[in-house]
Design a protein around this motif. Structure first.
Motif, short mmCIF file in Angstrom:
data_model
loop_
_atom_site.label_atom_id
_atom_site.label_comp_id
_atom_site.label_asym_id
_atom_site.label_seq_id
_atom_site.Cartn_x
_atom_site.Cartn_y
_atom_site.Cartn_z
N PRO A 57 27.41 165.98 -47.75
CA PRO A 57 26.93 166.38 -46.42
C PRO A 57 25.41 166.56 -46.39
N LEU A 58 24.75 165.74 -45.61
CA LEU A 58 23.30 165.79 -45.43
C LEU A 58 22.99 165.75 -43.94
N PRO A 59 21.82 166.21 -43.53
CA PRO A 59 21.53 166.29 -42.10
C PRO A 59 21.10 164.97 -41.45
N GLU A 65 28.02 163.68 -40.43
CA GLU A 65 29.20 164.10 -39.68
C GLU A 65 30.50 163.68 -40.35
N VAL A 66 31.53 164.43 -39.99
CA VAL A 66 32.89 164.14 -40.43
C VAL A 66 33.76 164.14 -39.19
N ARG A 85 29.48 168.36 -37.55
CA ARG A 85 28.15 167.76 -37.71
C ARG A 85 27.26 168.71 -38.49
N VAL A 86 26.56 168.18 -39.48
CA VAL A 86 25.60 168.96 -40.25
C VAL A 86 24.41 169.24 -39.33
N PRO A 87 23.93 170.48 -39.29
CA PRO A 87 22.81 170.80 -38.40
C PRO A 87 21.52 170.09 -38.80
N PRO A 96 22.18 177.82 -44.17
CA PRO A 96 23.26 176.96 -44.64
C PRO A 96 24.64 177.35 -44.13
N ASP A 97 24.76 178.54 -43.56
CA ASP A 97 26.06 178.95 -43.05
C ASP A 97 26.27 178.53 -41.60
N LEU A 98 25.31 177.82 -41.02
CA LEU A 98 25.40 177.34 -39.64
C LEU A 98 26.26 176.08 -39.61
N ASP A 99 27.21 176.05 -38.68
CA ASP A 99 28.08 174.89 -38.53
C ASP A 99 28.05 174.41 -37.08
N ASN A 100 28.15 173.11 -36.89
CA ASN A 100 28.24 172.52 -35.57
C ASN A 100 29.55 171.75 -35.48
#
Length: 145
Positions: A57-59, A65-66, A85-87, A96-100
């Motif tokens: 997972p990279l931005p 995205e997955v 989606r990676v922020p 790093p604990d932020l998720d979209n």
């Protein structure tokens, strides 16, 4: 493969079970069953195993995205989508604990099933993607004290 997690979604006002979701044993694949109140399969969520965002997972790019298409069990048609989606780069480095997550209900119109899909999305995050680098760093620092 034994004792796989199952979570139920219950209407707080009435106490009635709306539905549930199950994480069955699958070989290297993220596949989930969404069930009705009688525990009969209604929807199938299949994230597969070959998405770059699962392994790295990279931005940016395909690793950002997955996708999890949601299919009707009877017809096999896609009725909804869940996307992680990676922020942005800054958020990815600093928080790093932020998720979209983006949930598109498409053909799902019943509010009860929307609630089950939202609960499933939270379950998915905690089960497979909830690794907080800040907590790991704090734990490592406390071990060195």
């Amino acid at each position: 493969c034994f004792n796989r997690p199952i979570a139920s979604v219950v209407d707080k006002k009435t106490g009635e079970k709306i539905g549930s979701f199950r994480d069955p044993c699958t070989c290297c694949s993220l596949r989930f069953q969404i069930r009705d109140e009688r525990d009969e399969d209604v929807l199938l969520v299949n994230g597969g195993c070959c998405q770059p965002g699962l392994w790295c997972p990279l931005p940016c790019g395909p690793c950002a995205e997955v996708n999890f298409p949601v299919q009707d069990v009877k017809s096999g048609t896609t009725v909804a989508h869940v996307k992680k989606r990676v922020p942005s780069c800054l958020a990815w480095c600093c928080a790093p604990d932020l998720d979209n997550y983006h949930v598109t209900f498409d053909e799902v119109q019943d509010p009860r099933w929307k609630a089950v899909l939202l609960a499933f999305t939270i379950f998915l995050d905690f089960r497979y993607f909830n690794v907080n680098r800040n907590e790991e760093e704090a734990r490592d620092e406390s071990d060195n004290i």
